[in-house]
Design an enzyme around this catalytic site. Structure first.
Site, PDB file in Angstrom:
ATOM      1  N   GLU A  96       1.508   4.148  -2.926  1.00 50.73           N
ATOM      2  CA  GLU A  96       1.297   4.631  -4.295  1.00 50.73           C
ATOM      3  C   GLU A  96       2.558   5.264  -4.894  1.00 50.73           C
ATOM      4  O   GLU A  96       2.843   5.094  -6.082  1.00 50.73           O
ATOM      5  CB  GLU A  96       0.134   5.629  -4.323  1.00 50.73           C
ATOM      6  CG  GLU A  96      -1.236   5.006  -4.182  1.00 50.73           C
ATOM      7  CD  GLU A  96      -1.575   4.610  -2.748  1.00 50.73           C
ATOM      8  OE1 GLU A  96      -2.550   3.863  -2.560  1.00 50.73           O
ATOM      9  OE2 GLU A  96      -0.853   5.057  -1.815  1.00 50.73           O
ATOM     10  N   LEU A 111       0.855  -1.187   0.000  1.00 47.05           N
ATOM     11  CA  LEU A 111       0.000   0.000   0.000  1.00 47.05           C
ATOM     12  C   LEU A 111       0.890   1.235   0.000  1.00 47.05           C
ATOM     13  O   LEU A 111       1.102   1.888   1.023  1.00 47.05           O
ATOM     14  CB  LEU A 111      -0.910  -0.001   1.227  1.00 47.05           C
ATOM     15  CG  LEU A 111      -1.785  -1.247   1.421  1.00 47.05           C
ATOM     16  CD1 LEU A 111      -2.667  -1.081   2.651  1.00 47.05           C
ATOM     17  CD2 LEU A 111      -2.630  -1.508   0.189  1.00 47.05           C
ATOM     18  N   HIS A 132     -12.544   8.562  -1.363  1.00 45.92           N
ATOM     19  CA  HIS A 132     -12.894   7.543  -2.345  1.00 45.92           C
ATOM     20  C   HIS A 132     -13.704   8.084  -3.514  1.00 45.92           C
ATOM     21  O   HIS A 132     -14.151   7.310  -4.365  1.00 45.92           O
ATOM     22  CB  HIS A 132     -13.691   6.415  -1.675  1.00 45.92           C
ATOM     23  CG  HIS A 132     -12.889   5.566  -0.747  1.00 45.92           C
ATOM     24  ND1 HIS A 132     -12.367   6.049   0.425  1.00 45.92           N
ATOM     25  CD2 HIS A 132     -12.524   4.267  -0.817  1.00 45.92           C
ATOM     26  CE1 HIS A 132     -11.714   5.068   1.049  1.00 45.92           C
ATOM     27  NE2 HIS A 132     -11.793   3.980   0.313  1.00 45.92           N
TER      28      HIS A 132
END
Length: 334
Positions: free
Chosen positions: A69, A67, A138
């Site tokens: 990016e 995790l 999100h």
């Protein structure tokens, strides 16, 4: 007596599975194409877009990552420099910001920095927009941040056919491409023809509904509400021309300007906040190019200048039928 018949190549797929098919066909055609992202392997990604590809191509080409990016995109930069064509999945649009430095200072600039000696053939897939009832981070729409950065191409499919072919064409590009995938439309089905490459370039806008009274421009997740609004306006005798921008970098200004010169009016609809949004740049360019043809100021309908709201409030944040039709009414008042 036996007879033979040709099998139609067109099939019906949800947008998510059209992207899956595009990834699969690209990986089959070129063993330098590989996928990287969080939970994209055995799980198939949170939206199941990569479902089945790990079993077909193995863990060397469908890579489950930590995790992280920035690390994912940074690793993809190294792979692209070495001749691979990495396709990176960012799990949600709001998760891309840890990689913003890599994308804007490495991915976008490497070709220019090396005077054209090094290409950056990589794709960054980002589920885009709201409307899925998700929690914070999100449901972002950060397209303007990347469109502002020279060296990046940005595609925003709104149909299954575009989702398939834009995936293929983005992977084939020698330039880095950001794919903004409309997450709330992932399971909307449409026809896909994988055997016939479209004549329309992925970098061109498309007039999806001809009209004469005003032009409405949108992209990605905003297209359904715009088309619904055009149908509702038709019931009142208004003939709206609807354009799907499709490419956000570069923007196909000639197609938009040609439409506006015919209709005299332009409304731009997007989910991102209006303040600083890509619609503002498009409005400025069209005002310059079509000044003597405009019958009204170019107007915009979009999100508000505040953090994306909790899921119970997002219906009040996102452009809807009423807000789009209100924009059309304001256009026609002039």
């Amino acid at each position: 007596m036996s007879t033979s018949s040709s099998t139609p190549s067109t099939t019906t797929l949800p947008i998510a599975k059209a992207i899956t098919a595009g990834l699969r066909d690209a990986m089959t055609a070129d063993d330098k194409v590989l996928l990287m992202g969080e939970d994209i392997g055995a799980l198939g990604g949170v939206f199941r877009v990569t479902d089945g590809l790990h079993a077909e191509f193995g863990s060397q080409r469908v890579v489950d990552t930590p995790l992280a990016e920035a690390g994912i995109v940074g690793t993809a930069v190294g792979l692209a420099v070495r001749g691979y064509r990495p396709v990176v999945e960012i799990q949600f649009d709001g998760f891309v910001f840890p990689a913003f430095n890599q994308i804007t200072t490495q991915v976008a600039k490497m070709h220019n920095r090396t005077s054209g000696r090094v290409n950056m053939p990589m794709v960054i897939r980002i589920p885009h927009g709201g409307g899925i009832g998700a929690v914070e981070h999100h449901s972002e729409s950060p397209e303007a941040l990347f469109a502002h950065t020279a060296g990046l191409r940005i595609l925003a499919p709104s149909t299954a056919q575009d989702a398939y072919w834009m995936t293929r064409q983005a992977i084939e590009s020698e330039d880095p491409v950001i794919m903004l995938e409309p997450k709330r439309r992932y399971w909307v089905k449409g026809d896909v023809d994988p055997d016939h490459r479209p004549e329309l370039s992925p970098w061109q806008a498309q007039v999806v509904r001809p009209g004469t009274d005003a032009t409405v421009l949108a992209w990605g997740p905003s297209m359904p509400v715009v088309l619904e609004s055009a149908e509702a306006a038709a019931a009142d005798g208004l003939d709206l021309e609807v354009i799907d921008a499709r490419s956000l970098a570069p923007v196909d200004y000639p197609t938009i300007a040609d439409s506006v010169r015919r209709t005299g009016r332009l409304l731009i609809v997007h989910e991102a906040p209006v303040l600083g949004g890509l619609g503002g740049e498009i409005a400025a360019r069209i005002s310059e190019q079509c000044f003597y043809h405009l019958e009204a100021p170019v107007l915009r309908v979009g999100g508000y200048h505040l953090p994306y709201p909790p899921s119970r409030m997002e219906h009040a944040y996102l452009p809807d039928l009423d807000r789009v039709l209100d924009g059309v009414d304001r256009l026609l008042e002039h």
